[in-house]
Design a protein around this motif. Structure first.
Motif, PDB file in Angstrom:
ATOM      1  N   VAL A  22       0.858  -1.195   0.000  1.00 44.71           N
ATOM      2  CA  VAL A  22       0.000   0.000   0.000  1.00 44.71           C
ATOM      3  C   VAL A  22       0.889   1.238   0.000  1.00 44.71           C
ATOM      4  CG1 VAL A  22      -1.738   1.304   1.287  1.00 44.71           C
ATOM      5  CG2 VAL A  22      -1.823  -1.203   1.248  1.00 44.71           C
ATOM      6  N   GLY A  23       0.840   2.022  -1.077  1.00 40.98           N
ATOM      7  CA  GLY A  23       1.603   3.270  -1.129  1.00 40.98           C
ATOM      8  C   GLY A  23       2.862   3.138  -1.958  1.00 40.98           C
ATOM      9  N   PHE A  24       2.982   3.990  -2.978  1.00 39.19           N
ATOM     10  CA  PHE A  24       4.160   3.933  -3.853  1.00 39.19           C
ATOM     11  C   PHE A  24       5.026   5.172  -3.657  1.00 39.19           C
ATOM     12  CE2 PHE A  24       5.507   2.667  -8.485  1.00 39.19           C
ATOM     13  CZ  PHE A  24       6.820   2.549  -8.040  1.00 39.19           C
ATOM     14  N   GLY A  52       5.436   8.432  -5.995  1.00 37.71           N
ATOM     15  CA  GLY A  52       6.370   9.422  -5.458  1.00 37.71           C
ATOM     16  C   GLY A  52       6.123   9.769  -4.015  1.00 37.71           C
ATOM     17  N   GLY A  53       4.900  10.160  -3.678  1.00 38.88           N
ATOM     18  CA  GLY A  53       4.595  10.541  -2.299  1.00 38.88           C
ATOM     19  C   GLY A  53       5.503  11.656  -1.809  1.00 38.88           C
ATOM     20  N   SER A  54       5.693  11.720  -0.504  1.00 41.31           N
ATOM     21  CA  SER A  54       6.582  12.731   0.071  1.00 41.31           C
ATOM     22  C   SER A  54       8.010  12.515  -0.383  1.00 41.31           C
ATOM     23  CB  SER A  54       6.575  12.644   1.605  1.00 41.31           C
ATOM     24  OG  SER A  54       5.287  12.783   2.088  1.00 41.31           O
ATOM     25  N   SER A 463      18.764  15.927   8.334  1.00 44.49           N
ATOM     26  CA  SER A 463      18.280  15.743   6.960  1.00 44.49           C
ATOM     27  C   SER A 463      18.778  14.415   6.416  1.00 44.49           C
ATOM     28  CB  SER A 463      18.810  16.869   6.060  1.00 44.49           C
ATOM     29  OG  SER A 463      17.908  17.928   6.012  1.00 44.49           O
ATOM     30  N   GLY A 464      17.887  13.655   5.852  1.00 48.81           N
ATOM     31  CA  GLY A 464      18.272  12.384   5.255  1.00 48.81           C
ATOM     32  C   GLY A 464      17.901  11.180   6.093  1.00 48.81           C
ATOM     33  N   MET A 465      17.560  11.418   7.366  1.00 49.64           N
ATOM     34  CA  MET A 465      17.260  10.271   8.222  1.00 49.64           C
ATOM     35  C   MET A 465      15.960   9.588   7.819  1.00 49.64           C
ATOM     36  SD  MET A 465      18.351  11.251  12.077  1.00 49.64           S
ATOM     37  CE  MET A 465      20.072  11.281  12.592  1.00 49.64           C
TER      38      MET A 465
HETATM   39  C1  LIG Z   1       9.300  19.007   1.223  1.00 48.36           C
HETATM   40  C2  LIG Z   1       9.889  17.832   1.950  1.00 48.36           C
HETATM   41  C3  LIG Z   1      11.270  17.653   1.948  1.00 48.36           C
HETATM   42  C4  LIG Z   1      11.840  16.573   2.606  1.00 48.36           C
HETATM   43  N1  LIG Z   1      13.199  16.346   2.511  1.00 48.36           N
HETATM   44  C5  LIG Z   1      13.726  15.207   3.035  1.00 48.36           C
HETATM   45  C6  LIG Z   1      15.079  14.823   2.791  1.00 48.36           C
HETATM   46  O1  LIG Z   1      15.820  15.457   2.051  1.00 48.36           O
HETATM   47  N2  LIG Z   1      15.540  13.694   3.386  1.00 48.36           N
HETATM   48  C7  LIG Z   1      14.730  12.932   4.180  1.00 48.36           C
HETATM   49  O2  LIG Z   1      15.211  11.933   4.715  1.00 48.36           O
HETATM   50  N3  LIG Z   1      13.449  13.236   4.380  1.00 48.36           N
HETATM   51  C8  LIG Z   1      12.905  14.326   3.795  1.00 48.36           C
HETATM   52  N4  LIG Z   1      11.579  14.582   3.954  1.00 48.36           N
HETATM   53  C9  LIG Z   1      10.743  13.575   4.625  1.00 48.36           C
HETATM   54  C10 LIG Z   1      10.601  12.357   3.723  1.00 48.36           C
HETATM   55  O3  LIG Z   1      10.434  12.785   2.394  1.00 48.36           O
HETATM   56  C11 LIG Z   1       9.406  11.492   4.096  1.00 48.36           C
HETATM   57  O4  LIG Z   1       9.322  11.330   5.493  1.00 48.36           O
HETATM   58  C12 LIG Z   1       9.558  10.111   3.441  1.00 48.36           C
HETATM   59  O5  LIG Z   1       9.861  10.264   2.076  1.00 48.36           O
HETATM   60  C13 LIG Z   1       8.311   9.280   3.615  1.00 48.36           C
HETATM   61  O6  LIG Z   1       8.403   8.134   2.798  1.00 48.36           O
HETATM   62  P1  LIG Z   1       7.223   7.062   2.796  1.00 48.36           P
HETATM   63  O7  LIG Z   1       7.544   6.063   1.769  1.00 48.36           O
HETATM   64  O8  LIG Z   1       6.981   6.604   4.169  1.00 48.36           O
HETATM   65  O9  LIG Z   1       5.954   7.907   2.390  1.00 48.36           O
HETATM   66  P2  LIG Z   1       5.609   8.606   1.004  1.00 48.36           P
HETATM   67  O10 LIG Z   1       6.807   8.803   0.168  1.00 48.36           O
HETATM   68  O11 LIG Z   1       4.785   9.785   1.325  1.00 48.36           O
HETATM   69  O12 LIG Z   1       4.725   7.503   0.290  1.00 48.36           O
HETATM   70  C14 LIG Z   1       3.474   7.132   0.802  1.00 48.36           C
HETATM   71  C15 LIG Z   1       2.530   6.895  -0.364  1.00 48.36           C
HETATM   72  O13 LIG Z   1       1.373   6.239   0.117  1.00 48.36           O
HETATM   73  C16 LIG Z   1       0.253   6.746  -0.592  1.00 48.36           C
HETATM   74  N5  LIG Z   1      -0.940   6.429   0.202  1.00 48.36           N
HETATM   75  C17 LIG Z   1      -1.357   6.972   1.356  1.00 48.36           C
HETATM   76  N6  LIG Z   1      -2.473   6.389   1.778  1.00 48.36           N
HETATM   77  C18 LIG Z   1      -2.774   5.422   0.857  1.00 48.36           C
HETATM   78  C19 LIG Z   1      -3.830   4.474   0.739  1.00 48.36           C
HETATM   79  N7  LIG Z   1      -4.802   4.368   1.661  1.00 48.36           N
HETATM   80  N8  LIG Z   1      -3.854   3.648  -0.335  1.00 48.36           N
HETATM   81  C20 LIG Z   1      -2.888   3.727  -1.290  1.00 48.36           C
HETATM   82  N9  LIG Z   1      -1.868   4.628  -1.230  1.00 48.36           N
HETATM   83  C21 LIG Z   1      -1.806   5.445  -0.149  1.00 48.36           C
HETATM   84  C22 LIG Z   1       0.556   8.218  -0.716  1.00 48.36           C
HETATM   85  O14 LIG Z   1      -0.218   8.823  -1.725  1.00 48.36           O
HETATM   86  C23 LIG Z   1       2.044   8.185  -1.015  1.00 48.36           C
HETATM   87  O15 LIG Z   1       2.300   8.147  -2.395  1.00 48.36           O
HETATM   88  C24 LIG Z   1      10.992  15.670   3.311  1.00 48.36           C
HETATM   89  C25 LIG Z   1       9.605  15.858   3.321  1.00 48.36           C
HETATM   90  C26 LIG Z   1       9.051  16.909   2.629  1.00 48.36           C
HETATM   91  C27 LIG Z   1       7.532  17.050   2.612  1.00 48.36           C
END
Ligand SMILES: Cc1cc2nc3c(=O)[nH]c(=O)nc-3n(C[C@H](O)[C@H](O)[C@H](O)COP(=O)(O)OP(=O)(O)OC[C@H]3O[C@@H](n4cnc5c(N)ncnc54)[C@H](O)[C@@H]3O)c2cc1C
Length: 499
Positions: A22-24, A52-54, A463-465
């Motif tokens: 769940v979630g890409f 892509g997400g966050s 940053s990066g964690m």
């Molecule tokens: C502007 C910004 C800059 C940042 N810079 C950094 C950085 O340089 N280094 C760093 O370490 N961190 C950084 N962060 C934080 C980091 O990007 C995020 O914490 C991290 O990428 C989260 O990854 P994830 O895979 O958990 O979630 P995400 O990458 O957000 O992916 C989650 C995905 O799940 C999908 N989703 C949600 N609910 C559902 C559902 N019910 N069904 C299907 N799909 C769903 C979403 O649409 C999303 O695409 C930054 C954050 C932001 C906003």
């Protein structure tokens, strides 16, 4: 909304797959890739119209090191032992960690860099040793947290660990995700966009056997034999959840995250019997720098008192700022070091004067407060010391060049990124566990900001964690689900009511 559907109530399933993700974003992409590479059929559901997400919004710095150093650190002659990496993480988060998770990370993070690079992401073998949140110099390695802040440097030798894709500037997330997406597609993962997971399917024994996905205005049922991996990001965009768990961010314009950060994964995991932990913690940064010269300024609250070492990372500054009365935050600086911060737009200069007393009066501070702070600071800065906050000597210079200015960083005025650091309690393998016994819930895994990972406080964050954590442990969850015994090997009776 019910986040659970009973397995026994479903007669026919619309889809069958071994692993469902769940979630890409970063976590989901890496989880799906590892599960697929391990030979499993994988369906990946993303609620947005694209991946892509966050992760794609981020600069995608990745905080990696240990085990002697990553290939990039080593190429630059930088040694990074696992012990030193661990000492740094200990200084960052103290006991607020899962020691097994930290061990797995510090031992495997260097090799994780090789894995990411093998996806086709390019990293320059060059170091930016200045002070910035994201190096804009084309260099791929930098210090990105509090490593050189005295309090931390006394506990762990400062080592640069933030790895930044080559020539990406602020678009590292797009560069990294483009490579992840390409690899996921080439591996043969069945990707569905505009597909929101709305419920887990759980059997009478508590095992997760699939999920319900909303696509084309209809609910589809998906049966999984090996597991569901929740990688749905955090919950910064869910107003109810943020009000409940991080009320100290209420009223601050922080919601610049990914619209999908609605906490779905956490809510589903809790409904299935998991536990959400560390929910009160979030990253909230105040980017007082770059330019680095602004580090010579001092940050004061509305009483004219300092509250943090100004050479700290933006999230440590943000964390300390949130504890000040009424969100009144200012920078005092002299003409020699004055500049406009790159990341905070439209800053207000609250007061300017030829003397500190003039600035103090114009800003409406209680007489003597700011003057006392500056006098005390100047006296010790001239000796290269900061007895109150131990700011490093290279950032200590007495304020001696008029005019002096007070610049507003009032929390109500600044728009800064925030994301949450609480989520499901999981084993390092990604297995979602129950409260108290911490027993794995069969068939349920999670990674990324859906879980409480390595970074657990804003004060310790670098940053990066986050991206390092989500990609590293996303992979682990993918491998674990792929290796799991299929559901049909669950205790007798689990399938009794299957139609
Ligand atoms: C502007 C910004 C800059 C940042 N810079 C950094 C950085 O340089 N280094 C760093 O370490 N961190 C950084 N962060 C934080 C980091 O990007 C995020 O914490 C991290 O990428 C989260 O990854 P994830 O895979 O958990 O979630 P995400 O990458 O957000 O992916 C989650 C995905 O799940 C999908 N989703 C949600 N609910 C559902 C559902 N019910 N069904 C299907 N799909 C769903 C979403 O649409 C999303 O695409 C930054 C954050 C932001 C906003």
């Amino acid at each position: 909304m019910s986040w659970i559907r009973s397995y026994e109530s479903i007669r026919d399933f619309d889809f069958e797959t071994e692993v469902a993700v769940v979630g890409f974003g970063g976590a989901g992409g890496c989880a799906a890739l590892e599960a697929r590479r391990a030979g499993r059929s994988v369906m990946l559901f993303e609620r947005s119209s694209g991946a892509g997400g966050s992760t794609a919004l981020s600069a995608c710095e990745m905080y990696l090191g240990g085990n002697g150093g990553t290939a990039l650190q080593k190429a630059l002659g930088i040694e990074d032992t696992s012990e030193n990496f661990r000492a740094y993480l200990d200084a960052c988060f103290g006991n607020n960690c899962d020691p097994d998770r930290v061990s797995m990370f510090v031992d495997g993070a260097a090799q994780h860099f090789d894995w990411m690079e093998a996806l086709g992401i390019r990293y320059n073998r060059s170091l930016f040793s200045g002070r910035d949140v994201v190096a804009m110099t084309g260099d791929s390695l930098q210090f990105s947290g509090n490593e050189r802040v005295n309090w931390f440097a006394k506990r762990s030798k400062p080592v640069p660990r933030a790895h930044l894709a080559a020539d990406a500037d602020h678009n590292g997330g797009q560069v990294v995700m483009a490579a992840v997406i390409r690899n996921v597609e080439e591996a043969g993962v069945d990707i569905r966009y505009d597909a929101r997971a709305t419920a887990l399917i759980q059997d009478a024994h508590g095992a997760v056997r699939g999920l319900v996905v909303r696509m084309d205005n209809r609910d589809y049922t998906v049966r999984t034999s090996h597991g569901v991996i929740l990688c749905a990001g955090g919950f910064i965009m869910n107003e109810l959840m943020t009000r409940q768990h991080i009320p100290h961010l209420e009223g601050i314009s922080t919601r610049h995250g990914n619209p999908g950060d609605m906490g779905d994964g956490i809510l589903m995991g809790v409904a299935a019997g998991g536990q959400a932990i560390n929910m009160g913690q979030a990253f909230f940064g105040i980017a007082t720098y770059p330019p680095a010269d602004l580090t010579y300024g001092i940050l004061v609250n509305g009483n004219g008192q300092r509250f943090v070492a100004e050479d700290s990372y933006i999230a440590r500054i943000g964390d300390a700022a949130l504890k000040q009365p009424d969100g009144e935050i200012y920078m005092f600086i002299d003409n020699r070091h004055f500049d406009r911060p790159h990341y905070v737009q439209g800053i207000e200069i609250v007061a300017v004067g030829e003397t500190v007393a003039e600035v103090e009066a114009e800003a409406g501070f209680t007489e003597g407060t700011l003057q006392h702070t500056v006098e005390f600071y100047n006296t010790h800065a001239a000796e290269g010391r900061d007895p109150l906050f131990d700011k490093a000597a290279n950032w200590l210079e007495p304020f001696d060049t008029a005019p002096f200015a007070l610049v507003s960083y009032r929390l109500a005025d600044i728009k800064q990124t925030a994301f949450t650091l609480g989520g499901l309690d999981v084993l390092p393998t990604g297995e979602v566990v129950t409260p108290n016994e911490r027993a794995p819930i069969p068939g349920l895994y999670a990674a990324g900001r859906t879980v409480a990972g390595i970074p657990r406080t804003g004060a310790g964050y670098a940053s990066g964690m986050s991206v390092a954590d989500v990609t590293f442990f996303g992979r682990a969850a993918g491998r674990q689900a792929a290796a799991a015994k299929p559901n049909n090997a669950l205790p007798a009776g689990a399938d009794a009511a299957e139609g």
